[in-house]
Design a protein around this motif. Structure first.
Motif, PDB file in Angstrom:
ATOM      1  N   ASP A 157      45.003 105.798  83.455  1.00 30.86           N
ATOM      2  CA  ASP A 157      44.894 105.686  84.904  1.00 30.86           C
ATOM      3  C   ASP A 157      43.534 105.101  85.292  1.00 30.86           C
ATOM      4  O   ASP A 157      42.818 105.643  86.146  1.00 30.86           O
ATOM      5  CB  ASP A 157      45.125 107.048  85.575  1.00 30.86           C
ATOM      6  CG  ASP A 157      45.346 106.924  87.079  1.00 30.86           C
ATOM      7  OD1 ASP A 157      45.803 105.851  87.520  1.00 30.86           O
ATOM      8  OD2 ASP A 157      45.039 107.892  87.806  1.00 30.86           O
ATOM      9  N   ARG A 158      43.199 104.024  84.608  1.00 32.21           N
ATOM     10  CA  ARG A 158      41.939 103.308  84.856  1.00 32.21           C
ATOM     11  C   ARG A 158      42.248 101.827  85.048  1.00 32.21           C
ATOM     12  O   ARG A 158      43.200 101.301  84.463  1.00 32.21           O
ATOM     13  CB  ARG A 158      40.977 103.436  83.659  1.00 32.21           C
ATOM     14  CG  ARG A 158      40.431 104.807  83.435  1.00 32.21           C
ATOM     15  CD  ARG A 158      39.404 105.120  84.491  1.00 32.21           C
ATOM     16  NE  ARG A 158      38.667 106.313  84.135  1.00 32.21           N
ATOM     17  CZ  ARG A 158      37.479 106.607  84.612  1.00 32.21           C
ATOM     18  NH1 ARG A 158      36.890 105.813  85.465  1.00 32.21           N
ATOM     19  NH2 ARG A 158      36.884 107.716  84.261  1.00 32.21           N
ATOM     20  N   PRO A 159      41.425 101.122  85.808  1.00 33.55           N
ATOM     21  CA  PRO A 159      41.636  99.680  85.968  1.00 33.55           C
ATOM     22  C   PRO A 159      41.410  98.945  84.638  1.00 33.55           C
ATOM     23  O   PRO A 159      40.601  99.365  83.803  1.00 33.55           O
ATOM     24  CB  PRO A 159      40.579  99.262  86.993  1.00 33.55           C
ATOM     25  CG  PRO A 159      40.015 100.513  87.560  1.00 33.55           C
ATOM     26  CD  PRO A 159      40.313 101.629  86.605  1.00 33.55           C
ATOM     27  N   LYS A 160      42.129  97.839  84.478  1.00 37.71           N
ATOM     28  CA  LYS A 160      41.964  97.049  83.256  1.00 37.71           C
ATOM     29  C   LYS A 160      40.517  96.569  83.097  1.00 37.71           C
ATOM     30  O   LYS A 160      39.990  96.532  81.992  1.00 37.71           O
ATOM     31  CB  LYS A 160      42.926  95.871  83.247  1.00 37.71           C
ATOM     32  CG  LYS A 160      44.360  96.295  83.009  1.00 37.71           C
ATOM     33  CD  LYS A 160      45.289  95.108  82.961  1.00 37.71           C
ATOM     34  CE  LYS A 160      45.694  94.774  84.371  1.00 37.71           C
ATOM     35  NZ  LYS A 160      46.737  93.752  84.440  1.00 37.71           N
ATOM     36  N   GLY A 161      39.873  96.221  84.212  1.00 35.14           N
ATOM     37  CA  GLY A 161      38.487  95.768  84.144  1.00 35.14           C
ATOM     38  C   GLY A 161      37.560  96.820  83.561  1.00 35.14           C
ATOM     39  O   GLY A 161      36.622  96.515  82.819  1.00 35.14           O
ATOM     40  N   TRP A 162      37.815  98.081  83.887  1.00 35.02           N
ATOM     41  CA  TRP A 162      36.997  99.181  83.365  1.00 35.02           C
ATOM     42  C   TRP A 162      37.148  99.276  81.846  1.00 35.02           C
ATOM     43  O   TRP A 162      36.169  99.452  81.119  1.00 35.02           O
ATOM     44  CB  TRP A 162      37.434 100.489  84.026  1.00 35.02           C
ATOM     45  CG  TRP A 162      36.678 101.714  83.607  1.00 35.02           C
ATOM     46  CD1 TRP A 162      35.496 102.166  84.138  1.00 35.02           C
ATOM     47  CD2 TRP A 162      37.043 102.644  82.586  1.00 35.02           C
ATOM     48  NE1 TRP A 162      35.112 103.326  83.506  1.00 35.02           N
ATOM     49  CE2 TRP A 162      36.053 103.638  82.537  1.00 35.02           C
ATOM     50  CE3 TRP A 162      38.110 102.734  81.708  1.00 35.02           C
ATOM     51  CZ2 TRP A 162      36.091 104.704  81.650  1.00 35.02           C
ATOM     52  CZ3 TRP A 162      38.160 103.790  80.812  1.00 35.02           C
ATOM     53  CH2 TRP A 162      37.158 104.764  80.793  1.00 35.02           C
ATOM     54  N   ILE A 163      38.386  99.131  81.377  1.00 30.06           N
ATOM     55  CA  ILE A 163      38.652  99.217  79.940  1.00 30.06           C
ATOM     56  C   ILE A 163      38.019  98.036  79.212  1.00 30.06           C
ATOM     57  O   ILE A 163      37.370  98.204  78.182  1.00 30.06           O
ATOM     58  CB  ILE A 163      40.175  99.281  79.685  1.00 30.06           C
ATOM     59  CG1 ILE A 163      40.729 100.573  80.288  1.00 30.06           C
ATOM     60  CG2 ILE A 163      40.485  99.178  78.190  1.00 30.06           C
ATOM     61  CD1 ILE A 163      42.222 100.586  80.437  1.00 30.06           C
ATOM     62  N   VAL A 164      38.194  96.845  79.763  1.00 26.35           N
ATOM     63  CA  VAL A 164      37.623  95.654  79.136  1.00 26.35           C
ATOM     64  C   VAL A 164      36.107  95.748  79.085  1.00 26.35           C
ATOM     65  O   VAL A 164      35.472  95.424  78.074  1.00 26.35           O
ATOM     66  CB  VAL A 164      38.078  94.373  79.878  1.00 26.35           C
ATOM     67  CG1 VAL A 164      37.305  93.160  79.402  1.00 26.35           C
ATOM     68  CG2 VAL A 164      39.572  94.170  79.705  1.00 26.35           C
TER      69      VAL A 164
END
Length: 78
Positions: free
Chosen positions: A26-33
């Protein structure tokens, strides 16, 4: 913190995995990247430092000969 947009083409399978992780956490893809890239950059910096350290060892003669390594390997139990 100043930011800058970076664009990258990635394989569809990797993008799908990113989508799955994003949904699961439940996190944005940008945060993961951003986290993944920061980890990679840190790992690469450590790897580079270790290579420079190893090259210094070679330059200063701190090496083990091939014959010594072979003898050590031959002496290992099977």
């Amino acid at each position: 913190m100043n930011t800058r947009v970076v664009t990258a083409h990635i394989p569809v399978e990797l993008a799908d995995q990113l989508d799955d992780i994003s949904a699961r956490l439940d996190r944005p893809k940008g945060w993961i990247v951003k986290r993944a890239l920061a980890s990679y950059v840190e790992l690469e910096a450590r790897r580079h430092a270790m290579v420079l350290e190893a090259l210094t060892d070679v330059d200063e003669g701190r090496v083990v000969s091939h014959a010594d390594i072979k003898a050590w390997v031959d002496g290992l139990p099977e």
